[in-house]
Scaffold this active site. Structure first.
Site, short mmCIF file in Angstrom:
data_model
loop_
_atom_site.label_atom_id
_atom_site.label_comp_id
_atom_site.label_asym_id
_atom_site.label_seq_id
_atom_site.Cartn_x
_atom_site.Cartn_y
_atom_site.Cartn_z
N SER A 106 0.82 -1.22 0.00
CA SER A 106 0.00 0.00 0.00
C SER A 106 0.85 1.27 0.00
CB SER A 106 -0.89 -0.01 1.25
OG SER A 106 -1.40 1.27 1.52
N THR A 156 -5.66 3.00 -7.06
CA THR A 156 -6.95 2.88 -6.37
C THR A 156 -7.83 4.06 -6.78
OG1 THR A 156 -6.00 1.66 -4.55
CG2 THR A 156 -8.07 2.78 -4.10
N LYS A 224 -8.00 -0.31 -9.37
CA LYS A 224 -8.64 -1.00 -8.25
C LYS A 224 -9.84 -0.19 -7.75
CE LYS A 224 -7.71 -2.59 -3.50
NZ LYS A 224 -8.41 -1.65 -2.62
#
Ligand SMILES: Cc1cc2nc3c(=O)[nH]c(=O)nc-3n(C[C@H](O)[C@H](O)[C@H](O)COP(=O)(O)O)c2cc1C
Length: 353
Positions: A106, A156, A224
């Site tokens: 992450s 993301t 994502k």
């Protein structure tokens, strides 16, 4: 008592973690409707097994973006692993390497990327990017992950603004302080890891900006957080390399579809042009089988990895991965699938969906 399933790890993690850390990991946005639905939706799907096939050898291996993995069960990006275990992401990376699967680190990893790579140098790794307001920072970060051997960039898209996590507000959770205390030990390290400083996510980032991202990296880009056919078609049009169907574990917009329910629409829209993966609510090997039968190339785990980490560090993550792999192997054998390529939609009983 031996821990025999993923929910055993969940129960023990709950006992071990502080209330605020538990709430942070477990919590969904608003009323937690989508978070719960991610799990409930899997339980509504019924399977159609085929028997009298030779399943004495079942092969769980597959590939993602051309790289082989031992099973289609990988690790989703989750931030702040040091909240669950002292050396955080380093333990996760070692467990992923041992299991032969992919780990998506992450943007909000609590260990430096250098440490994550050096502790598990042979592991397959992707990097998850929250696009930062400061374009230069994105560039530096991407150059760094490229030079460290990460194999894909996972952007993301479902956090133009942080979802409303009531528990964290009630608990007055301050992750910034937590990260700075635990992990930004010296100014030198602070400079070495600019991504740790939680600079603001760029809420203006949109489809037309993808070409800029593509112009600064050779890495395949995976989006994502896609949940609709419209966005899936745009993703193909913008030449990304993959999609992770995800609702962020129900932590962003409460009330969106369970990931497994959104998967079918996205798979149909991309028409096999790019790989589609999913995350959200995977708790058993048969969940993995169902996701693959509905068109996912691979699934990713969020919370289960953090539970494993909280219980036993690296070994806990390994155990969680092994339990799911074993269960998946059993589900394949019991439905008559000898290879991942044999898993298809005929395994799903659509009349009950
Ligand atoms: C504690 C926690 C932190 C997370 N942090 C991130 C993150 O930094 N980046 C991201 O893209 N998704 C993040 N997610 C979402 C996960 O990548 C994933 O979409 C979700 O957890 C999957 O659902 P599951 O927990 O039911 O497996 C986080 C999820 C949790 C539970």
């Amino acid at each position: 008592m031996p821990m025999v399933c993923v929910t055993d790890f969940e129960a023990q993690a709950r006992e071990l973690l502080s209330k605020s850390t538990w709430d942070f990991i477990e919590g969904g946005a608003d009323e937690g409707f989508t978070r719960d639905d991610n799990i409930a939706a899997f339980k509504k799907i019924r399977l159609r097994p085929r028997y009298l096939k030779d399943v004495s050898h079942v092969d769980t291996r597959t590939t993602i973006q051309g790289a082989e993995i031992s099973a289609p069960i990988c690790i989703a990006p989750t931030g702040f692993h040091c909240l669950a275990w002292p050396d955080g992401e380093m333990s996760t990376a070692r467990a992923a390497q041992a299991a032969g699967i992919c780990y998506i680190a992450s943007t909000y990893a609590s260990c430096t990327l250098e440490d994550i790579v050096s502790t598990a140098p042979r592991g397959l790794r992707w990097f998850q990017l929250y696009v930062q307001l400061d374009r230069q920072l994105n560039k530096q970060l991407i150059q760094k992950v490229e030079s460290l051997g990460f194999k894909a960039l996972v952007v993301t898209v479902d956090v133009p603004k942080l979802g409303n996590r009531r528990h964290d507000v009630r608990n007055q959770l301050d992750l910034k302080t937590n990260l700075l205390l635990k992990d930004l030990r010296s100014p030198k390290e602070r400079n070495a890891a600019p991504h740790l400083q939680m600079s603001p996510i760029d809420s203006s980032f949109c489809w037309s900006d993808l070409s800029w991202l593509q112009s600064i990296t050779q890495l395949p880009i995976i989006l994502k957080g896609i949940l609709t056919k419209e966005d899936a078609e745009l993703a193909v049009k913008h030449k990304v390399h993959g999609i992770i169907v995800s609702n962020h574990g129900g932590r962003q917009l409460d009330g969106v579809a369970a990931s497994i329910n959104a998967l079918t629409e996205v798979v149909a829209a991309v028409k096999g042009k790019i790989e589609v993966y999913m995350d959200g609510g995977i708790r058993t090997g048969s969940d993995v089988l169902k996701a693959l039968a509905l068109g996912a190339k691979c699934v990713f785990l969020g919370r289960p990895v953090l539970w494993g980490l909280a219980c036993k560090g690296e070994h806990g993550v390994e155990e969680v991965l092994n339990i799911l792999k074993d269960e998946f192997h059993t589900s394949m054998a019991l439905t008559g699938c000898r290879s991942v390529a044999e898993i298809n939609r005929d395994l799903i009983q659509f009349s009950r969906l």
